[in-house]
Design an enzyme around this catalytic site. Structure first.
Site, PDB file in Angstrom:
ATOM      1  N   ASP A  41       0.834  -1.203   0.000  1.00 23.99           N
ATOM      2  CA  ASP A  41       0.000   0.000   0.000  1.00 23.99           C
ATOM      3  C   ASP A  41       0.872   1.259   0.000  1.00 23.99           C
ATOM      4  O   ASP A  41       2.065   1.219   0.343  1.00 23.99           O
ATOM      5  CB  ASP A  41      -0.908  -0.014   1.231  1.00 23.99           C
ATOM      6  CG  ASP A  41      -2.202   0.770   1.025  1.00 23.99           C
ATOM      7  OD1 ASP A  41      -2.289   1.539   0.048  1.00 23.99           O
ATOM      8  OD2 ASP A  41      -3.117   0.607   1.841  1.00 23.99           O
ATOM      9  N   ASP A  65     -10.869   1.863  -2.704  1.00 21.43           N
ATOM     10  CA  ASP A  65     -11.328   1.606  -1.337  1.00 21.43           C
ATOM     11  C   ASP A  65     -12.848   1.619  -1.243  1.00 21.43           C
ATOM     12  O   ASP A  65     -13.415   1.170  -0.239  1.00 21.43           O
ATOM     13  CB  ASP A  65     -10.770   2.668  -0.382  1.00 21.43           C
ATOM     14  CG  ASP A  65      -9.312   2.430  -0.036  1.00 21.43           C
ATOM     15  OD1 ASP A  65      -8.816   1.306  -0.253  1.00 21.43           O
ATOM     16  OD2 ASP A  65      -8.651   3.372   0.455  1.00 21.43           O
TER      17      ASP A  65
END
Length: 694
Positions: free
Chosen positions: A447, A515
Site C-alpha cells: 500500500d 477503497d
C-alpha cells in the site's frame, strides 16, 4: 506482424493496421500513416505546409518526436540544456535497425554529443505497439533534461477527436471525462509522486465510436510516478499527444557515457471500445504481467480489515479464518495492525517486526491455523511510509523526505520515506525478505497512502530527479522480492486505485481498484478499470460497506464483485449460517467460471447509466463457455422491455442456458441479431447465467 521497409519509410505491420514512419532529408521522423493496411509501395511523404513567415513548415509536421528548438513552437517531447547553455536540439538521422518485431531509429545532435533512439515493438495477433526512447550522452559534460517524454503520437486526419480520460477521486476512481478537442490543449497529469486517483496516465481518442464500431486510438504510459499527458489540436487540425514523466519540477541529469530509457508507452488502434479493451486485456496477460502468475487464475481472498481493523490477534483472526474457509475463500489476508506498536494509524509504520503482544509466538501460529483450514496466508504492508511515532523514525529521522528549515507536513500521521537512499531501500528489502523467508506467506498487499511533500534530502545532488528514482526503487524492490520468493503474489494499492497503472502491472500481479467497495458505485468504477486494464488484475470485494444507508443484498454484491478477481472483505463474525452458505454458493459458482472471467473476452452489453442495467458477458477463448452477469439497481416503473443482444459467440454454434424460468437453446447468430427479451422491473435485480456450447 513484421517491420517492413521501403527506402527511408518503415512500416510497423500489426494484425490489422500499419503504423508508418518516414525519415525526411533533414533527419526528422514523420508519422505518415496509422490505420488500415495499404500497399507498402504507396506510402510517401506528403507535401508540407508553409503558407507564410508565421507558419513554418516544421511547425505543421506530424513528427514522431519533436525536439525543442528551430522553428517549432508547439509542445516538444524532449528539451535539454548543454554545458555551454545551448537549449536547442538539432537531430540528424544516423541509424535504423529493424528485426522481425522491433524497429530502432537513432538520431544525433549535429553538434553536441547527444543521441536519442526511438524504439518500437509489434506483437503477433495484436494491433498494439510499445514505444519508448533511450537518450545517450556520448561526451564528458553533464546534459540536463528539462523534459523527456516517452513518446509523441500524431493522430490521423484533421477532424476533431473526443479525448477520454478521468476526473476521479479517492472512492470515485475512473470517473470518465469526454472532451471534444477542437483547438488548444488538454493536460492530464499527476504531481503527487504516484499516478493517483484523479487523472490517468493514458488518453483515448475517437470519433463517432461506441462499444462495437468506430476507430479508437489509445496510448497508456507504463509509469507509476508523476506523469503528464498533453493532447493538442493545431490550426491545421493536427491532433498530437505527448506522454511521459511529468516535466513539472522535473530534471534528469545524464552524465558522460550514460544512457537512460524512459518508461514505455503502450499504444494501439481498435474498432470500438470493446475491441480496445479486449486487446488490452489479452495483451496484459500475455506480455505485461509478471510471468509467475500471469497465466494462473487468482485465488478468492478474504481480507480482515473490515472485521477487525487494527485489533488483530491469533484467536480472533483464526475465528475469522474459519468463517472465510467455510465461505469458500482460498487466501486469508491479515491487514493492518500486526506489526510494531500499531494499534491506530498514528504509530508503528516502518517497524516491520511482528507485534509480540498480539502474536507472542510470531505469525507462524496463525499461518499454521490458516493453512490447516486449506487456505494460503497473506499480509498488508506499507513500506514507503513512516510514522514519526515509530522506532524507525526515532532512529533515522533523516530517512524521510525533508527540508531542514521546514516543518514536515503529515498526512494520515505519515511521512514519505526517501526511497532514493540505498540504505532505505536495503532496510525495506531486508525487512520484507526476512518476513517472507521466516513465514509461509503467499501474498503481499503493498500500500501507499499519501502523496509526497517536503521533497528534499541531503543525498539528493539533483533533487528534481527523486520523482523518477523513488518509483524506480519501488519497482526494483518488488522485482527483487518476487525473484527471491517466486511463490508470493504481490498486489499494488495506493489508498485504493492510486497506483493501478500499466507501470504497476509490469511488476505486480494484481491491483486494488478502489477503497470504495459499495456494489452500486463499483459498477461504474469497475467499468472504467475494465475498459483500459486486464480484468484478472482487478481485485473486487464483497463487503458490508453501507455508505448511503442502502441495504444492498448480499447476492447483488457478489454479482458485481464476480466480474473481476473475486474477494471477500465483510465482517464475517456477523454473518449468519445462511449468509455463509450464500457466500459459499457464489464462491463455488465463481470458481467454476473463473477462467472465463479472468482470461476470457469481455463484452459490455448494457450500461448502467444508459440502460439502467449492467449486463456483462465474458466469453472463453474457445467460445465454448460464457458467463453473463445482469444487475439492475432499480428500474423506473415505465421501463420498457428490451432485447438483450449478445456478442462474442460463434454464429453457427448452439448455446444453452437458463434465464429466469426459461430454458434457451439458440445459435450465436440468433442471440446476436435477434436477442432475448429482457423485462426488468425490480429493485436489486441479479442474475448470473452460465452459458455452454452444445
Amino acid at each position: 506482424m513484421s517491420i517492413l521497409a521501403n527506402g527511408n519509410i518503415y512500416i510497423l505491420e500489426t494484425k490489422n493496421t500499419h503504423y508508418v514512419v518516414g525519415i525526411d532529408r533533414h533527419g526528422y521522423a514523420h508519422r505518415l500513416h496509422w490505420g488500415a493496411k495499404c500497399p507498402i509501395t504507396d506510402y510517401d511523404f506528403p507535401r508540407g505546409v508553409n503558407e507564410n513567415a508565421t507558419i513554418p513548415e516544421l511547425d505543421s509536421c506530424r513528427l514522431e518526436y519533436t525536439p525543442f528548438g528551430k522553428t517549432m513552437y508547439r509542445e516538444c517531447a524532449i528539451k535539454a540544456s548543454f554545458a555551454d547553455g545551448c537549449r536547442e536540439i538539432n537531430p540528424e538521422a544516423v541509424g535504423a535497425k529493424a528485426t522481425d518485431d522491433t524497429l530502432s531509429l537513432t538520431f544525433r545532435d549535429e553538434y553536441y554529443p547527444l543521441s536519442y533512439t526511438l524504439q518500437y515493438r509489434v506483437y503477433e495477433g495484436f494491433d498494439i505497439i510499445t514505444r519508448t526512447v533511450t537518450v545517450t550522452n556520448h561526451g564528458t559534460d553533464d546534459i540536463h533534461f528539462e523534459k523527456l517524454m516517452s513518446a509523441e503520437i500524431a493522430l490521423p486526419g484533421t477532424k476533431p477527436f473526443h479525448i477520454m480520460n478521468t476526473n476521479g477521486a479517492w472512492g470515485a476512481e475512473g470517473t470518465p471525462t469526454n472532451t471534444l478537442l477542437d483547438g488548444g490543449e488538454l493536460v492530464f497529469e499527476s504531481r503527487r509522486g504516484h499516478s493517483g486517483h484523479n487523472m490517468s496516465p493514458y488518453f483515448i481518442a475517437y470519433r463517432n465510436a461506441d462499444e462495437r464500431s468506430g476507430e479508437v486510438f489509445y496510448a497508456h504510459l507504463a509509469w507509476s510516478g508523476s506523469f503528464r499527458i498533453e493532447v493538442s489540436r493545431d490550426l491545421f487540425g493536427v491532433t498530437r499527444a505527448e506522454l511521459g514523466m511529468n516535466s513539472f519540477d522535473f530534471e534528469h541529469v545524464l552524465e558522460g557515457g550514460e544512457s537512460f530509457t524512459a518508461p514505455a508507452v503502450i499504444l494501439g488502434r481498435g474498432i470500438g471500445f470493446g475491441d480496445m479493451s479486449r486487446q488490452l486485456n489479452r495483451f496484459g496477460v500475455q506480455h505485461v504481467l509478471p510471468k509467475n502468475f500471469a497465466d494462473k487464475p487468482l485465488p478468492v481472498l478474504y481480507n480482515s480489515w473490515e472485521a477487525t481493523e487494527f485489533d488483530v490477534n491469533v484467536t480472533d483472526q483464526t475465528a475469522l479464518a474459519v468463517k472465510a474457509a467455510a465461505a469458500g475463500c482460498e487466501l486469508f489476508v491479515m491487514d493492518d495492525g500486526w506489526f510494531g506498536a500499531r494499534n491506530t494509524d498514528h504509530a508503528g509504520l516502518g517497524d516491520w517486526f511482528v507485534n509480540k503482544e498480539k502474536f507472542p509466538n510470531g505469525l507462524g501460529e496463525l499461518i499454521q491455523n490458516v493453512n490447516e483450514l486449506g487456505m494460503d496466508f497473506g499480509l498488508w504492508v506499507e513500506p514507503e511510509m513512516v510514522n514519526p511515532d515509530s522506532d524507525l523514525f526515532r532512529a533515522h529521522p533523516d530517512w524521510a523526505y525533508h527540508y531542514p528549515t521546514r516543518k514536515a507536513n503529515e498526512i494520515r500521521w505519515q511521512l514519505v520515506l526517501n526511497m532514493t537512499k540505498p540504505e532505505v531501500q536495503a532496510y525495506i528489502f531486508d525487512c520484507l525478505d526476512t518476513l517472507l523467508r521466516e513465514n509461509n506467506i503467499k501474498y503481499i498487499k503493498w500500500d501507499m497512502n499519501r502523496p509526497f511533500s517536503e521533497t528534499g534530502g541531503e543525498n539528493l545532488a539533483h533533487p528534481k530527479m527523486l520523482w523518477y528514482y523513488h518509483t524506480k526503487a519501488v519497482y526494483d524492490i518488488v522485482d527483487r522480492l518476487k525473484a527471491a520468493h517466486p511463490e508470493v503474489q504481490f498486489e499494488s494499492c495506493s489508498s485504493g486505485g492510486g497506483r493501478c497503472d500499466w507501470g504497476a502491472l509490469y511488476h505486480y500481479d494484481q491491483v486494488w481498484t478502489s477503497d470504495n467497495t459499495d456494489a452500486i458505485d463499483r459498477i461504474v468504477i469497475q467499468k472504467a478499470y475494465g475498459l483500459t486494464h486486464p480484468i484478472k488484475t482487478m481485485r473486487a470485494w464483497v463487503t458490508d460497506i453501507n455508505w448511503y444507508n442502502r441495504n444492498t443484498p448480499l447476492a447483488f454484491r457478489f454479482n458485481i464483485a464476480m466480474r473481476g478477481a473475486l474477494s471477500l472483505g465483510g465482517n464475517l463474525k456477523h454473518y449468519s449460517d445462511e449468509d455463509i452458505a450464500l457466500c459459499r454458493h457464489y464462491t463455488d459458482l465463481y470458481k467454476s467460471v473463473r477462467n472465463t472471467v479472468q482470461f476470457g473476452d469481455l463484452y459490455r452489453l448494457l450500461d448502467i447509466d444508459e440502460d439502467e442495467i449492467a449486463a456483462d458477458l465474458y466469453v472463453s477463448s474457445g467460445k465454448t463457455e460464457a458467463v453473463l452477469f445482469i444487475a439492475s439497481v432499480n428500474t423506473r416503473c415505465m421501463k420498457k422491455p428490451q432485447p438483450l443482444y449478445f456478442d462474442g459467440l460463434e454464429d453457427d454454434r448452439i448455446y444453452t442456458f437458463d434465464i429466469e424460468d426459461q430454458h434457451v437453446e439458440k445459435s450465436g447468430a440468433y442471440l446476436k441479431n435477434v436477442g432475448l427479451p429482457l423485462d426488468i422491473k425490480k429493485q436489486y435485480y441479479n442474475q448470473v447465467i452460465v452459458i455452454k456450447a452444445k
